[in-house]
Design a protein around this motif. Structure first.
Motif, PDB file in Angstrom:
ATOM      1  N   LYS A  29       0.903  -1.091   0.173  1.00 12.03           N
ATOM      2  CA  LYS A  29       0.069  -0.441   0.151  1.00 12.03           C
ATOM      3  C   LYS A  29       0.588   0.603  -0.002  1.00 12.03           C
ATOM      4  O   LYS A  29       0.623   2.456  -0.703  1.00 12.03           O
ATOM      5  CB  LYS A  29      -1.362   0.040   1.213  1.00 12.03           C
ATOM      6  N   VAL A  30       1.801   0.956   0.803  1.00 17.13           N
ATOM      7  CA  VAL A  30       2.126   2.691   0.943  1.00 17.13           C
ATOM      8  C   VAL A  30       3.660   2.462  -0.210  1.00 17.13           C
ATOM      9  O   VAL A  30       3.346   3.959  -0.918  1.00 17.13           O
ATOM     10  CB  VAL A  30       3.559   2.310   1.833  1.00 17.13           C
ATOM     11  N   ARG A  31       3.800   1.656  -0.538  1.00 19.05           N
ATOM     12  CA  ARG A  31       4.604   1.530  -2.513  1.00 19.05           C
ATOM     13  C   ARG A  31       3.754   1.941  -3.477  1.00 19.05           C
ATOM     14  O   ARG A  31       3.879   2.775  -4.229  1.00 19.05           O
ATOM     15  CB  ARG A  31       5.247   0.524  -2.765  1.00 19.05           C
ATOM     16  N   GLN A  32       2.298   1.710  -3.434  1.00 19.26           N
ATOM     17  CA  GLN A  32       1.543   1.882  -4.674  1.00 19.26           C
ATOM     18  C   GLN A  32       1.375   3.541  -4.074  1.00 19.26           C
ATOM     19  O   GLN A  32       1.344   3.874  -5.341  1.00 19.26           O
ATOM     20  CB  GLN A  32       0.352   1.136  -4.000  1.00 19.26           C
ATOM     21  N   ASP A  33       1.524   4.043  -2.924  1.00 20.85           N
ATOM     22  CA  ASP A  33       0.858   4.950  -3.239  1.00 20.85           C
ATOM     23  C   ASP A  33       1.628   6.362  -3.645  1.00 20.85           C
ATOM     24  O   ASP A  33       1.690   7.417  -4.100  1.00 20.85           O
ATOM     25  CB  ASP A  33      -0.076   5.785  -1.264  1.00 20.85           C
ATOM     26  N   ALA A  34       3.284   5.878  -3.399  1.00 21.08           N
ATOM     27  CA  ALA A  34       3.891   6.850  -2.998  1.00 21.08           C
ATOM     28  C   ALA A  34       4.178   6.697  -4.587  1.00 21.08           C
ATOM     29  O   ALA A  34       4.572   7.622  -4.791  1.00 21.08           O
ATOM     30  CB  ALA A  34       5.137   6.485  -2.183  1.00 21.08           C
ATOM     31  N   PHE A  35       4.215   5.316  -5.278  1.00 24.40           N
ATOM     32  CA  PHE A  35       5.630   5.459  -6.283  1.00 24.40           C
ATOM     33  C   PHE A  35       3.848   4.691  -7.917  1.00 24.40           C
ATOM     34  O   PHE A  35       5.012   4.929  -8.801  1.00 24.40           O
ATOM     35  CB  PHE A  35       6.552   4.495  -6.014  1.00 24.40           C
ATOM     36  N   GLY A  36       3.241   4.082  -7.481  1.00 25.45           N
ATOM     37  CA  GLY A  36       2.159   4.328  -8.548  1.00 25.45           C
ATOM     38  C   GLY A  36       2.443   2.436  -9.234  1.00 25.45           C
ATOM     39  O   GLY A  36       3.605   1.751  -8.177  1.00 25.45           O
ATOM     40  N   ALA A  37       1.436   1.880  -9.190  1.00 22.08           N
ATOM     41  CA  ALA A  37       1.466   0.631  -9.511  1.00 22.08           C
ATOM     42  C   ALA A  37       2.518  -0.164 -10.264  1.00 22.08           C
ATOM     43  O   ALA A  37       2.606  -1.812 -10.382  1.00 22.08           O
ATOM     44  CB  ALA A  37      -0.083   0.370 -10.098  1.00 22.08           C
ATOM     45  N   ASN A  38       3.326   0.152 -11.259  1.00 24.15           N
ATOM     46  CA  ASN A  38       4.026  -0.147 -12.034  1.00 24.15           C
ATOM     47  C   ASN A  38       5.430   0.284 -11.365  1.00 24.15           C
ATOM     48  O   ASN A  38       6.076  -0.181 -12.603  1.00 24.15           O
ATOM     49  CB  ASN A  38       3.378   0.309 -13.744  1.00 24.15           C
ATOM     50  N   ASP A  39       5.492   0.853 -10.495  1.00 24.27           N
ATOM     51  CA  ASP A  39       7.336   1.188 -10.369  1.00 24.27           C
ATOM     52  C   ASP A  39       7.494  -0.208  -9.915  1.00 24.27           C
ATOM     53  O   ASP A  39       6.918  -1.155  -9.250  1.00 24.27           O
ATOM     54  CB  ASP A  39       7.623   2.225  -9.521  1.00 24.27           C
ATOM     55  N   PRO A  40       8.568  -0.884  -9.257  1.00 24.55           N
ATOM     56  CA  PRO A  40       9.589  -1.747 -10.018  1.00 24.55           C
ATOM     57  C   PRO A  40       9.437  -2.404  -8.264  1.00 24.55           C
ATOM     58  O   PRO A  40       9.588  -3.467  -7.842  1.00 24.55           O
ATOM     59  CB  PRO A  40      11.510  -1.654 -10.621  1.00 24.55           C
ATOM     60  N   ARG A  41       9.757  -1.096  -7.397  1.00 23.54           N
ATOM     61  CA  ARG A  41       9.380  -0.790  -6.340  1.00 23.54           C
ATOM     62  C   ARG A  41       8.068  -1.485  -5.626  1.00 23.54           C
ATOM     63  O   ARG A  41       7.906  -2.585  -4.704  1.00 23.54           O
ATOM     64  CB  ARG A  41       9.712   0.111  -4.889  1.00 23.54           C
ATOM     65  N   THR A  42       7.160  -1.004  -6.250  1.00 22.02           N
ATOM     66  CA  THR A  42       5.726  -1.771  -5.943  1.00 22.02           C
ATOM     67  C   THR A  42       5.361  -3.640  -6.306  1.00 22.02           C
ATOM     68  O   THR A  42       5.554  -3.996  -5.644  1.00 22.02           O
ATOM     69  CB  THR A  42       4.875  -0.684  -6.521  1.00 22.02           C
ATOM     70  N   VAL A  43       6.387  -3.441  -7.379  1.00 24.74           N
ATOM     71  CA  VAL A  43       6.467  -5.135  -8.154  1.00 24.74           C
ATOM     72  C   VAL A  43       7.046  -5.703  -6.495  1.00 24.74           C
ATOM     73  O   VAL A  43       6.754  -6.793  -6.988  1.00 24.74           O
ATOM     74  CB  VAL A  43       6.641  -4.581  -9.133  1.00 24.74           C
ATOM     75  N   GLU A  44       7.710  -5.085  -6.397  1.00 25.14           N
ATOM     76  CA  GLU A  44       9.105  -6.231  -5.606  1.00 25.14           C
ATOM     77  C   GLU A  44       7.743  -6.781  -4.302  1.00 25.14           C
ATOM     78  O   GLU A  44       8.359  -7.438  -4.024  1.00 25.14           O
ATOM     79  CB  GLU A  44       9.838  -5.110  -4.727  1.00 25.14           C
ATOM     80  N   ALA A  45       7.415  -5.145  -3.695  1.00 29.30           N
ATOM     81  CA  ALA A  45       5.814  -5.659  -3.044  1.00 29.30           C
ATOM     82  C   ALA A  45       4.938  -6.732  -3.184  1.00 29.30           C
ATOM     83  O   ALA A  45       4.674  -7.570  -2.007  1.00 29.30           O
ATOM     84  CB  ALA A  45       5.532  -4.588  -2.230  1.00 29.30           C
ATOM     85  N   ALA A  46       4.994  -6.709  -4.352  1.00 29.94           N
ATOM     86  CA  ALA A  46       3.792  -7.318  -4.195  1.00 29.94           C
ATOM     87  C   ALA A  46       4.183  -8.850  -4.819  1.00 29.94           C
ATOM     88  O   ALA A  46       2.944 -10.077  -4.324  1.00 29.94           O
ATOM     89  CB  ALA A  46       2.893  -6.930  -6.091  1.00 29.94           C
ATOM     90  N   GLN A  47       4.610  -9.491  -5.565  1.00 36.35           N
ATOM     91  CA  GLN A  47       5.693 -10.730  -5.256  1.00 36.35           C
ATOM     92  C   GLN A  47       5.743 -11.233  -3.980  1.00 36.35           C
ATOM     93  O   GLN A  47       5.350 -12.067  -4.115  1.00 36.35           O
ATOM     94  CB  GLN A  47       7.074 -10.129  -6.364  1.00 36.35           C
ATOM     95  N   ALA A  48       6.707 -10.406  -2.617  1.00 31.03           N
ATOM     96  CA  ALA A  48       7.080 -10.738  -1.781  1.00 31.03           C
ATOM     97  C   ALA A  48       5.337 -11.456  -0.777  1.00 31.03           C
ATOM     98  O   ALA A  48       5.277 -11.834  -0.317  1.00 31.03           O
ATOM     99  CB  ALA A  48       7.509  -9.652  -0.786  1.00 31.03           C
ATOM    100  N   LEU A  49       4.358 -10.179  -1.394  1.00 23.33           N
ATOM    101  CA  LEU A  49       3.550 -10.521  -0.413  1.00 23.33           C
ATOM    102  C   LEU A  49       2.376 -12.054  -0.981  1.00 23.33           C
ATOM    103  O   LEU A  49       2.250 -12.772  -0.704  1.00 23.33           O
ATOM    104  CB  LEU A  49       1.750  -9.779  -1.311  1.00 23.33           C
ATOM    105  N   ALA A  50       2.867 -12.243  -2.725  1.00 23.43           N
ATOM    106  CA  ALA A  50       2.917 -13.194  -3.044  1.00 23.43           C
ATOM    107  C   ALA A  50       3.119 -14.468  -2.803  1.00 23.43           C
ATOM    108  O   ALA A  50       1.977 -15.477  -2.712  1.00 23.43           O
ATOM    109  CB  ALA A  50       2.342 -13.414  -4.753  1.00 23.43           C
ATOM    110  N   ASP A  51       4.305 -14.036  -2.322  1.00 22.21           N
ATOM    111  CA  ASP A  51       5.229 -15.648  -2.039  1.00 22.21           C
ATOM    112  C   ASP A  51       4.439 -15.696  -0.525  1.00 22.21           C
ATOM    113  O   ASP A  51       4.359 -17.243  -0.198  1.00 22.21           O
ATOM    114  CB  ASP A  51       6.654 -15.322  -2.100  1.00 22.21           C
ATOM    115  N   ALA A  52       4.220 -15.098   0.240  1.00 20.59           N
ATOM    116  CA  ALA A  52       3.377 -14.581   1.418  1.00 20.59           C
ATOM    117  C   ALA A  52       2.335 -15.415   1.548  1.00 20.59           C
ATOM    118  O   ALA A  52       2.253 -16.624   2.493  1.00 20.59           O
ATOM    119  CB  ALA A  52       3.926 -13.787   2.218  1.00 20.59           C
ATOM    120  N   THR A  53       1.357 -15.252   0.831  1.00 17.21           N
ATOM    121  CA  THR A  53       0.218 -16.105   0.211  1.00 17.21           C
ATOM    122  C   THR A  53       0.371 -17.439   0.329  1.00 17.21           C
ATOM    123  O   THR A  53      -0.573 -18.203   0.390  1.00 17.21           O
ATOM    124  CB  THR A  53      -0.835 -15.128  -0.932  1.00 17.21           C
ATOM    125  N   ARG A  54       0.823 -17.700  -0.880  1.00 19.48           N
ATOM    126  CA  ARG A  54       1.287 -18.824  -1.191  1.00 19.48           C
ATOM    127  C   ARG A  54       1.273 -20.367  -0.667  1.00 19.48           C
ATOM    128  O   ARG A  54       1.225 -20.918   0.114  1.00 19.48           O
ATOM    129  CB  ARG A  54       2.641 -18.872  -2.802  1.00 19.48           C
TER     130      ARG A  54
END
Length: 75
Positions: A48-73
């Motif tokens: 959420k922090v990275r989406q708000d700060a950098f937008g959905a397509n920023d590599p930092r946001t994507v990194e957080a999304a990938q980490a969350l997906a890994d945690a969910t799996r």
């Protein structure tokens, strides 16, 4: 890492982008230690922090999304 997170929370406004600097590595560490369920809320906050700060397509946001997906799996 948790101490660093506590310091960041005290000193920075809620939702500040620097939270993610601590949240994502801490989340990844928890995943590696088999504590994915504990990592999920931290990684959701980081995303959420990275989406708000950098937008959905920023590599930092994507990194957080990938980490969350890994945690969910793994959770």
């Amino acid at each position: 890492m948790r101490q660093a997170l506590a310091i960041y929370r005290k000193r920075l406004a809620a939702g500040h982008q620097r939270f993610a600097v601590v949240l994502v590595p801490l989340g990844r560490l928890l995943i590696e230690r088999g504590r994915a369920e504990e990592a999920e809320p931290l990684l959701r906050e980081a995303l959420k922090v990275r989406q708000d700060a950098f937008g959905a397509n920023d590599p930092r946001t994507v990194e957080a999304a990938q980490a969350l997906a890994d945690a969910t799996r793994r959770g």
